[in-house]
Design a protein around this motif. Structure first.
Motif, PDB file in Angstrom:
ATOM      1  N   ASP A   1       0.828  -1.204   0.000  1.00  9.64           N
ATOM      2  CA  ASP A   1       0.000   0.000   0.000  1.00  9.64           C
ATOM      3  C   ASP A   1       0.852   1.240   0.000  1.00  9.64           C
ATOM      4  OD1 ASP A   1      -2.990  -0.268   0.332  1.00  9.64           O
ATOM      5  OD2 ASP A   1      -2.170  -1.890   1.549  1.00  9.64           O
ATOM      6  N   VAL A   2       0.498   2.174  -0.874  1.00  9.89           N
ATOM      7  CA  VAL A   2       1.098   3.506  -0.818  1.00  9.89           C
ATOM      8  C   VAL A   2      -0.072   4.484  -0.826  1.00  9.89           C
ATOM      9  CG1 VAL A   2       3.248   2.868  -1.977  1.00  9.89           C
ATOM     10  CG2 VAL A   2       1.284   3.580  -3.329  1.00  9.89           C
ATOM     11  N   PRO A   3       0.113   5.693  -0.297  1.00  7.39           N
ATOM     12  CA  PRO A   3      -0.990   6.652  -0.292  1.00  7.39           C
ATOM     13  C   PRO A   3      -1.563   6.799  -1.699  1.00  7.39           C
ATOM     14  CG  PRO A   3       0.865   7.505   0.967  1.00  7.39           C
ATOM     15  CD  PRO A   3       1.333   6.245   0.308  1.00  7.39           C
TER      16      PRO A   3
ATOM     17  N   GLU B   1      -4.710 -15.917   2.230  1.00  5.48           N
ATOM     18  CA  GLU B   1      -5.940 -15.933   3.038  1.00  5.48           C
ATOM     19  C   GLU B   1      -6.662 -14.593   2.916  1.00  5.48           C
ATOM     20  OE1 GLU B   1      -7.785 -18.008   4.969  1.00  5.48           O
ATOM     21  OE2 GLU B   1      -6.553 -19.594   4.099  1.00  5.48           O
ATOM     22  N   ALA B   2      -5.911 -13.500   3.013  1.00  5.65           N
ATOM     23  CA  ALA B   2      -6.516 -12.169   2.898  1.00  5.65           C
ATOM     24  C   ALA B   2      -7.143 -11.992   1.513  1.00  5.65           C
ATOM     25  CB  ALA B   2      -5.464 -11.084   3.153  1.00  5.65           C
TER      26      ALA B   2
ATOM     27  N   PRO C   1     -10.196  -2.878  -1.899  1.00  7.95           N
ATOM     28  CA  PRO C   1      -8.796  -2.752  -1.489  1.00  7.95           C
ATOM     29  C   PRO C   1      -8.281  -4.015  -0.798  1.00  7.95           C
ATOM     30  CG  PRO C   1     -10.212  -1.209  -0.265  1.00  7.95           C
ATOM     31  CD  PRO C   1     -11.086  -1.932  -1.223  1.00  7.95           C
ATOM     32  N   SER C   2      -6.995  -4.276  -0.931  1.00 10.28           N
ATOM     33  CA  SER C   2      -6.372  -5.400  -0.234  1.00 10.28           C
ATOM     34  C   SER C   2      -6.041  -4.960   1.187  1.00 10.28           C
ATOM     35  CB  SER C   2      -5.072  -5.799  -0.921  1.00 10.28           C
ATOM     36  OG  SER C   2      -5.211  -5.740  -2.315  1.00 10.28           O
ATOM     37  N   ALA C   3      -5.792  -5.916   2.060  1.00 14.53           N
ATOM     38  CA  ALA C   3      -5.355  -5.592   3.418  1.00 14.53           C
ATOM     39  C   ALA C   3      -4.076  -4.766   3.323  1.00 14.53           C
ATOM     40  CB  ALA C   3      -5.111  -6.865   4.202  1.00 14.53           C
ATOM     41  N   LYS C   4      -3.941  -3.792   4.197  1.00  9.74           N
ATOM     42  CA  LYS C   4      -2.843  -2.827   4.054  1.00  9.74           C
ATOM     43  C   LYS C   4      -1.500  -3.388   4.557  1.00  9.74           C
ATOM     44  CE  LYS C   4      -5.483   1.205   3.427  1.00  9.74           C
ATOM     45  NZ  LYS C   4      -6.033   0.621   2.189  1.00  9.74           N
ATOM     46  N   VAL C   5      -0.531  -3.417   3.640  1.00 12.17           N
ATOM     47  CA  VAL C   5       0.838  -3.796   4.011  1.00 12.17           C
ATOM     48  C   VAL C   5       1.761  -2.721   3.442  1.00 12.17           C
ATOM     49  CG1 VAL C   5       2.639  -5.535   3.821  1.00 12.17           C
ATOM     50  CG2 VAL C   5       0.258  -6.244   3.861  1.00 12.17           C
ATOM     51  N   PRO C   6       2.570  -2.072   4.263  1.00 13.41           N
ATOM     52  CA  PRO C   6       3.444  -1.017   3.746  1.00 13.41           C
ATOM     53  C   PRO C   6       4.611  -1.592   2.937  1.00 13.41           C
ATOM     54  CG  PRO C   6       3.762  -1.285   6.119  1.00 13.41           C
ATOM     55  CD  PRO C   6       2.682  -2.240   5.721  1.00 13.41           C
ATOM     56  N   PRO C   7       5.148  -0.818   1.999  1.00 19.60           N
ATOM     57  CA  PRO C   7       6.270  -1.294   1.175  1.00 19.60           C
ATOM     58  C   PRO C   7       7.460  -1.737   2.019  1.00 19.60           C
ATOM     59  CG  PRO C   7       5.473   0.829   0.354  1.00 19.60           C
ATOM     60  CD  PRO C   7       4.705   0.552   1.607  1.00 19.60           C
TER      61      PRO C   7
END
Ligand code: AMP
Ligand code: ZN
Ligand code: FE
Ligand code: FE
Length: 286
Positions: A67-69, A96-97, A176-182
């Motif tokens: 996720d990025v802004p 799973e997500a 949207p996918s579950a949020k994972v930062p780069p």
């Protein structure tokens, strides 16, 4: 000698099996390919076996979303240790997500179809989507599987039309996918011994401005040769890779014939095998 470092198989949302991809690459005279399925390395072993038979080097790879802004970005992981247990567990959680998200995509797309065409509207079945994605076999479900189901029930004519009318960015099925930062995605790849490479950089808004942060997180490469990038775009990306000491990579993002993704053909654009040598040197540097 030519290679292709960005390919999807039936282990995620490609339509060819890993073996069929290797066969096709061998027939085209490619000396190496990387399998880069979304959130899965499930096809790497089969591709490697087929590669030994056909004389094609298979580079273990994966494509992860972060996720990025204002959107998401895709990060490729090359030369990862597919047997690294924490890596395997992390990927399984991501798949799973994708299942939770997939159920919601189907629900929203069906609602959109009903509001368009009334009670008699064609409807996607989640069970059928799950079969298409081979969830029972550990598959990685994504919007393209929903697209194939929408084609099968007669709601649209092609994957491309499904994205253009229902699944594309900002549309009903764009869940949207579950949020994972780069930073986490890059760390996971590096912990598994891999080199993290920013995929199709131009899809990321303000990629040049965001690159220093990604490099600080441990990004090791930039996919400069991709799809139908024009020569001036490639030159700009190669220069940017030089500024940040990033290895230059490239590939087709082929998902199967007539899938509307990537360049649409294995081995396009042409990527020289020196790219793999540079990637291996970067891998050796850790
Ligand atoms: P997801 O992983 O569920 O977010 O789905 C994203 C995938 O959909 C991408 O990796 C592409 O394979 C595919 N995709 C995105 N846009 C299109 C399009 N316009 N036509 C066909 N496939 C697309
Ligand atoms: Zn894909
Ligand atoms: Fe991608
Ligand atoms: Fe891809």
């Amino acid at each position: 000698m030519r290679i292709d470092l960005h390919l999807h198989s039936t282990a995620s949302d490609g339509t060819l099996t890993p073996e069929a991809l290797v066969d096709a690459a061998a027939s085209l005279g490619l000396v190496a390919i990387a399998l880069t399925d979304h959130d899965s390395v499930g096809g790497v072993a089969a591709a490697t076996r087929a590669g030994i038979e056909r004389g094609v080097t298979v580079v273990p790879g994966v494509e992860l979303s972060a996720d990025v802004p204002g959107g998401d970005c895709h990060i490729l992981g090359y030369l990862v240790d597919v047997g690294h247990a924490p890596f395997a567990a992390w990927l399984a959680a991501r798949r799973e997500a994708r299942i939770t998200r997939g159920v919601e995509i189907v629900r929203r797309v069906n609602a959109a179809l009903r509001s368009r065409s009334g009670a008699g509207a064609p409807q996607a079945s989640w069970e059928s989507v799950a079969r298409r994605a081979d969830l029972a076999g550990g598959g990685s479900v994504g919007r393209p599987h929903v697209a194939d189901e929408l084609v099968a029930v007669g709601a649209v004519a092609s994957r491309e039309e499904a994205f253009a009318s229902l699944l594309g960015n900002g549309m009903a099925g764009d869940v949207p996918s579950a949020k994972v930062p780069p930073a986490q995605v890059i760390a996971v790849i590096r912990d598994a011994g891999g080199v993290a490479v920013l995929a199709h950089p131009t899809y990321l808004p303000d990629f040049a401005g965001r690159l220093p942060d990604l490099v600080a997180c441990g990004l090791g490469g930039l996919e400069c040769l991709y799809g139908d990038y024009a020569p001036d775009v490639v030159a700009g990306l190669v220069a940017l890779a030089g500024v940040h000491d990033l290895v230059v990579t490239g590939g087709s993002d082929f998902h199967g014939p007539s899938t509307g993704a990537g360049s649409g053909a294995i081995g396009v654009p042409l990527v020289p095998d020196s790219v793999l040598e540079a990637l291996a040197r970067r891998h050796g540097r850790g």
